[in-house]
Motif scaffolding. Sequence first.
Motif, short mmCIF file in Angstrom:
data_model
loop_
_atom_site.label_atom_id
_atom_site.label_comp_id
_atom_site.label_asym_id
_atom_site.label_seq_id
_atom_site.Cartn_x
_atom_site.Cartn_y
_atom_site.Cartn_z
N GLU A 323 0.62 -1.40 0.04
CA GLU A 323 -0.14 -0.21 -0.03
C GLU A 323 0.78 1.28 0.13
O GLU A 323 0.44 2.46 -0.24
CB GLU A 323 -0.97 0.10 1.23
N GLY A 324 2.12 1.08 0.27
CA GLY A 324 3.03 2.46 0.38
C GLY A 324 4.48 2.06 0.37
O GLY A 324 4.75 0.93 0.49
N THR A 325 5.22 3.25 0.09
CA THR A 325 6.68 3.00 -0.11
C THR A 325 7.46 3.91 1.07
O THR A 325 7.14 5.25 1.00
CB THR A 325 7.27 3.20 -1.36
N LEU A 326 8.18 3.66 1.78
CA LEU A 326 9.05 4.43 2.86
C LEU A 326 10.56 4.70 1.96
O LEU A 326 11.11 3.85 1.69
CB LEU A 326 9.36 3.65 4.01
N ILE A 327 10.85 5.81 1.99
CA ILE A 327 12.01 6.26 1.36
C ILE A 327 12.90 7.06 2.42
O ILE A 327 12.40 7.95 2.87
CB ILE A 327 11.97 7.09 -0.03
N TYR A 328 14.18 6.71 2.65
CA TYR A 328 15.03 7.42 3.39
C TYR A 328 16.57 7.23 2.82
O TYR A 328 17.02 6.25 2.80
CB TYR A 328 14.85 6.75 4.72
N GLY A 329 17.20 8.37 2.78
CA GLY A 329 18.68 8.39 2.24
C GLY A 329 19.17 9.80 2.56
O GLY A 329 18.71 10.65 2.42
N GLY A 330 20.68 9.61 2.35
CA GLY A 330 21.23 10.83 2.14
C GLY A 330 22.85 10.79 2.52
O GLY A 330 23.16 9.58 2.56
N ASP A 331 23.33 11.96 2.92
CA ASP A 331 24.82 11.95 3.24
C ASP A 331 24.81 11.97 4.78
O ASP A 331 24.33 12.83 5.16
CB ASP A 331 25.46 12.87 2.56
N ASP A 332 25.60 11.00 5.56
CA ASP A 332 25.31 11.29 6.93
C ASP A 332 26.10 12.39 7.48
O ASP A 332 26.21 12.53 8.86
CB ASP A 332 25.62 9.84 7.72
N GLN A 333 26.91 13.13 6.70
CA GLN A 333 27.55 14.20 7.31
C GLN A 333 26.82 15.47 7.03
O GLN A 333 27.44 16.74 7.22
CB GLN A 333 28.85 14.58 6.68
N ASP A 334 25.64 15.31 6.19
CA ASP A 334 24.87 16.54 5.86
C ASP A 334 23.47 16.17 6.20
O ASP A 334 22.68 15.78 5.52
CB ASP A 334 25.07 16.76 4.33
N PRO A 335 22.83 16.87 7.29
CA PRO A 335 21.47 16.63 7.73
C PRO A 335 20.45 17.02 6.73
O PRO A 335 19.21 16.59 6.62
CB PRO A 335 21.38 17.48 8.96
N THR A 336 20.81 18.03 5.74
CA THR A 336 20.06 18.56 4.87
C THR A 336 19.95 17.77 3.77
O THR A 336 19.12 18.23 2.59
CB THR A 336 20.30 20.13 4.40
N SER A 337 20.58 16.58 3.36
CA SER A 337 20.92 15.83 2.37
C SER A 337 19.75 14.91 1.95
O SER A 337 19.58 14.50 0.99
CB SER A 337 22.12 15.09 2.05
N GLY A 338 18.92 14.78 2.93
CA GLY A 338 17.65 13.76 2.71
C GLY A 338 16.40 13.91 3.86
O GLY A 338 16.77 14.61 4.89
N ILE A 344 1.95 6.86 -0.27
CA ILE A 344 0.83 5.89 -0.14
C ILE A 344 0.17 6.21 -1.38
O ILE A 344 -0.51 7.26 -1.81
CB ILE A 344 -0.16 6.34 1.16
N ALA A 345 -0.30 5.08 -1.89
CA ALA A 345 -1.27 4.88 -3.15
C ALA A 345 -2.61 4.99 -2.60
O ALA A 345 -2.90 4.51 -1.68
CB ALA A 345 -0.95 3.63 -3.87
N ASP A 346 -3.62 5.53 -3.65
CA ASP A 346 -5.05 5.66 -3.51
C ASP A 346 -5.70 4.49 -4.19
O ASP A 346 -5.72 4.65 -5.49
CB ASP A 346 -5.60 7.02 -3.92
N ALA A 347 -6.11 3.46 -3.51
CA ALA A 347 -6.65 2.46 -4.36
C ALA A 347 -7.87 2.77 -4.98
O ALA A 347 -8.25 2.08 -6.17
CB ALA A 347 -7.33 1.44 -3.18
N SER A 348 -8.64 3.82 -4.73
CA SER A 348 -9.78 4.35 -5.58
C SER A 348 -9.35 5.16 -6.67
O SER A 348 -10.23 5.49 -7.60
CB SER A 348 -10.82 5.18 -4.71
N ASN A 349 -8.07 5.68 -6.72
CA ASN A 349 -7.66 6.58 -7.73
C ASN A 349 -6.15 6.50 -8.16
O ASN A 349 -5.36 6.74 -7.30
CB ASN A 349 -7.99 7.88 -7.44
N LEU A 350 -5.89 5.46 -9.19
CA LEU A 350 -4.52 5.03 -9.16
C LEU A 350 -3.62 6.33 -9.73
O LEU A 350 -2.27 6.12 -9.48
CB LEU A 350 -4.51 4.22 -10.49
N GLY A 351 -4.13 7.37 -10.23
CA GLY A 351 -3.41 8.39 -10.20
C GLY A 351 -2.93 9.43 -9.24
O GLY A 351 -2.11 10.19 -9.18
#
Length: 419
Positions: A323-338, A344-351
């Motif tokens: 039902e959804g995707t979790l995304i997390y990433g970046g440069d661990d020396q730069d808190p602003t990098s990610g 979350i997908a809407d089952a009633s509206n694929l778009g």
Amino acid sequence: HRGTGSSAPSASHPSTMPAPSGSTAPATRRKANIAVIGAGWWSQGWHIPQISRNKDRCNLVAIVDSSPRPHSSLNPDLESLEDLGAKYSCPVYSSINDLLADGAVASTMDGVIICTPHITHHKIGLQFLEYGTKRANGDDGGKPLHILMEKPMTTCVEEAKSLHEVVSEYEKGGNGTFLINHSANYREQTKAAQSLVMSGKLGRIRLITAIFASPLTWLFDNKANKGWNEPDDSGKMIGNGLAWGQASHMLAWIYHVSNVTPSQVYCQMSHSEVTGADVSHSATITCEDGVVFSLTGTSLLPGYEHSKPPVGKRIAIEIYGTEGTLIYGGDDQDPTSGYLELRIADASNLGQVEVIERKDLGFHFENGEGSGMGPESLLEFVTVCEGGRPYVGANSTLGVKAVQTIEAMYRSNASGKAE
């Protein structure tokens, strides 16, 4: 970091992110007494001074090391055991037996930090678990003894399982709490990610991808760093290098956040031409419930993490559910990098795609800062030693999962088969 994209409408709702449960301070705070076992590079640069700086919350009551002059290829200027005792105004011991025989000190300990070579974790862990059990169940109704162990928990599955079995009984008996120092697992971003998964917003997890790139050629290409590049003398450790030295960080994070359990591993590795240590790996980890976990790691990222400015580790994590995707990433020396992001997908509206972003948290992974009061993992350990309830970012169950996976990675690389 991936943006929301332009092909589908999206909305950002930071306030809908579930709030993670944290630790609870004791009703009546008392200073905790903590001993540090091992006075090597990491202890002298991190644990010992950080415990000392938390003087309003804890006392450093003992330092133990088998060598009167600890040495490390990573820091040639380590202080002697005698000098450490004078510097931090605490007794020092050449063995754990000597510490435990000194009842005036041992009986006051609320916690011990085990920061010794990996080969010793099993033996030392069992020694303190045995002592803590006897003390907690003594005629005087002794107090609990809590343990914070460095990662990985062991470098052998047999020893990891053995330690876990004893820890399980120890904690059931109320004798103390056992934590592993996977510092990334105690970050606020990690708590938020775990809460999202537990909320069910992702549905059933189907696929996990994780990439961990470190600027560590200087470490694994140096023959002097035998503890990082060669198996220990136990005869039980399979291989050494990036997988034992770094993969446990990522594995611990994934297993903590997703709660998946590995069942089979296929892995290929590349190795340093100088030391023979593994420096890159690509693993397909099949987990229970049909979850597929793709893990990639390398030490070949150019740069040096202790330079000025430092070159950070690069992390990219994606967890795909029904039902959804979790995304997390970046440069661990730069808190602003990610930042942490949920789609979350809407089952009633694929778009229609709902996007929840936590830009306010920024990106943080491991906490290796040597200055200050210490990482969140250490502060949670101080909390439980004070008598409070800690946030458990890494326990012995997680420790076993990480060790099982890494050992299987080495076996698979050697056999060419899934293990």
